[in-house]
Design an enzyme around this catalytic site. Structure first.
Site, PDB file in Angstrom:
ATOM      1  N   GLY A 153     -41.416 -32.731  54.285  1.00 16.09           N
ATOM      2  CA  GLY A 153     -42.754 -32.773  53.702  1.00 16.09           C
ATOM      3  C   GLY A 153     -42.989 -31.870  52.503  1.00 16.09           C
ATOM      4  CD  GLU A 195     -43.788 -26.344  56.966  1.00 14.70           C
ATOM      5  OE1 GLU A 195     -43.828 -27.492  56.480  1.00 14.70           O
ATOM      6  OE2 GLU A 195     -43.327 -26.114  58.081  1.00 14.70           O
ATOM      7  CG  ASP A 196     -45.806 -31.128  54.777  1.00 10.24           C
ATOM      8  OD1 ASP A 196     -45.518 -30.225  55.581  1.00 10.24           O
ATOM      9  OD2 ASP A 196     -45.602 -32.333  55.011  1.00 10.24           O
ATOM     10  CG  ASP A 248     -51.319 -29.710  63.152  1.00  9.60           C
ATOM     11  OD1 ASP A 248     -52.424 -29.230  63.463  1.00  9.60           O
ATOM     12  OD2 ASP A 248     -51.014 -30.890  63.406  1.00  9.60           O
ATOM     13  CE  LYS A 291     -55.383 -31.704  61.164  1.00 12.81           C
ATOM     14  NZ  LYS A 291     -54.353 -32.559  61.722  1.00 12.81           N
ATOM     15  CG  PHE A 329     -52.837 -38.492  60.845  1.00 11.42           C
ATOM     16  CD1 PHE A 329     -52.169 -38.051  61.967  1.00 11.42           C
ATOM     17  CD2 PHE A 329     -52.086 -38.986  59.779  1.00 11.42           C
ATOM     18  CE1 PHE A 329     -50.781 -38.106  62.052  1.00 11.42           C
ATOM     19  CE2 PHE A 329     -50.695 -39.048  59.847  1.00 11.42           C
ATOM     20  CZ  PHE A 329     -50.049 -38.606  60.986  1.00 11.42           C
ATOM     21  CG  ASP A 371     -44.457 -38.354  57.584  1.00 13.34           C
ATOM     22  OD1 ASP A 371     -44.743 -37.150  57.769  1.00 13.34           O
ATOM     23  OD2 ASP A 371     -43.890 -39.045  58.433  1.00 13.34           O
ATOM     24  NE  ARG A 380     -41.657 -37.973  54.367  1.00 12.08           N
ATOM     25  CZ  ARG A 380     -41.855 -37.096  55.358  1.00 12.08           C
ATOM     26  NH1 ARG A 380     -42.669 -36.082  55.197  1.00 12.08           N
ATOM     27  NH2 ARG A 380     -41.244 -37.244  56.528  1.00 12.08           N
TER      28      ARG A 380
HETATM   29  C1  PRP Z   1     -44.539 -31.185  59.842  1.00  7.58           C
HETATM   30  C2  PRP Z   1     -44.795 -30.172  58.723  1.00  7.58           C
HETATM   31  C3  PRP Z   1     -44.442 -28.874  59.357  1.00  7.58           C
HETATM   32  C4  PRP Z   1     -44.805 -29.093  60.822  1.00  7.58           C
HETATM   33  C5  PRP Z   1     -46.141 -28.462  61.076  1.00  7.58           C
HETATM   34  O1  PRP Z   1     -43.201 -31.522  59.850  1.00  7.58           O
HETATM   35  O2  PRP Z   1     -44.020 -30.448  57.589  1.00  7.58           O
HETATM   36  O3  PRP Z   1     -43.076 -28.555  59.231  1.00  7.58           O
HETATM   37  O4  PRP Z   1     -44.907 -30.510  61.035  1.00  7.58           O
HETATM   38  O5  PRP Z   1     -46.536 -28.668  62.389  1.00  7.58           O
HETATM   39  P1  PRP Z   1     -46.778 -27.480  63.419  1.00  7.58           P
HETATM   40  O6  PRP Z   1     -47.561 -26.403  62.715  1.00  7.58           O
HETATM   41  O7  PRP Z   1     -47.603 -28.161  64.498  1.00  7.58           O
HETATM   42  O8  PRP Z   1     -45.470 -27.001  63.928  1.00  7.58           O
HETATM   43  P2  PRP Z   1     -42.608 -32.813  60.575  1.00  7.58           P
HETATM   44  O9  PRP Z   1     -41.894 -32.371  61.837  1.00  7.58           O
HETATM   45  O10 PRP Z   1     -43.676 -33.856  60.718  1.00  7.58           O
HETATM   46  O11 PRP Z   1     -41.491 -33.279  59.553  1.00  7.58           O
HETATM   47  P3  PRP Z   1     -41.632 -33.782  58.026  1.00  7.58           P
HETATM   48  O12 PRP Z   1     -41.861 -32.549  57.173  1.00  7.58           O
HETATM   49  O13 PRP Z   1     -40.303 -34.404  57.763  1.00  7.58           O
HETATM   50  O14 PRP Z   1     -42.785 -34.748  57.952  1.00  7.58           O
END
Ligand code: PRP
Length: 173
Positions: free
Chosen positions: A38, A93-94, A97, A125, A146, A153, A159
């Site tokens: 991301g 990071e994107d 969460d 978030k 979302f 994504d 993305r």
């Molecule tokens: C997403 C995002 C962070 C993580 C955040 O990655 O890029 O790495 O989730 O979530 P959290 O704070 O609840 O741990 P994802 O696993 O969806 O992979 P991606 O970056 O390939 O979309």
């Protein structure tokens, strides 16, 4: 889908973050670490706003389970290849969460001997935050929803959008 942050708004905010990071790290060298997949767009845009020396690398993790770390709940798919000993790291990071990914990565980079670790995330978030942690350089703080675009994504789609959109709940399967 509705636009939450337009491309121009994101570019302006990334520029501000870049100026702030460049000022905070003046006289030091920074290692930017993008968390795949991301973070690839934010990292590319942010890196080009910085006025300090940087090195760039990436890490890829897959998360599963509910633990906050130390227990194999985040598995490393690709580690950073640069020597991180004594280095100042900025994780890019994107989205942050629950915070679980970040908590695990913090532990990982401490073990690799980093001198310091800060975090820049496009979206901070809070709705589902489980780990008490601070995003040092948040792009935007968002309560809920979302989101897709600018690296984010939905089942690997969307993305590439230059803006961030909120997907309506009825469209989620
Ligand atoms: C997403 C995002 C962070 C993580 C955040 O990655 O890029 O790495 O989730 O979530 P959290 O704070 O609840 O741990 P994802 O696993 O969806 O992979 P991606 O970056 O390939 O979309």
């Amino acid at each position: 889908m509705e636009v939450l942050f337009a491309a121009e708004e994101i570019a302006a905010r990334v520029g501000e973050l870049g100026r702030q990071i460049s000022a905070d790290y003046r006289g030091r060298e920074l290692v930017l670490i993008g968390v795949l997949n991301g973070a690839f767009i934010l990292l590319a845009d942010l890196a080009r706003t910085l006025t300090i020396p940087v090195r760039i690398d990436f890490i890829r993790v897959a998360s599963y389970g509910n633990a906050a770390c130390s227990s194999g709940q985040v598995s490393l798919r690709k580690d950073v290849e640069l020597d991180l000993h004594g280095r100042h790291l900025l994780l890019v990071e994107d989205i942050v969460d629950s915070g679980r990914t970040l908590a695990c990565l913090r532990e990982h980079f401490q073990q690799r001997g980093a001198a310091s670790l800060a975090v820049c995330a496009l979206i901070d978030k809070r709705e589902r935050r489980e780990v008490d942690l601070v995003v040092d350089y948040p792009g935007f703080q968002v309560e809920s929803g979302f989101l897709v675009g600018y690296g984010l994504d939905y089942a690997e789609d969307h993305r590439q959008y230059p803006a961030v959109y909120r997907i309506r709940e009825e469209s989620l399967q």
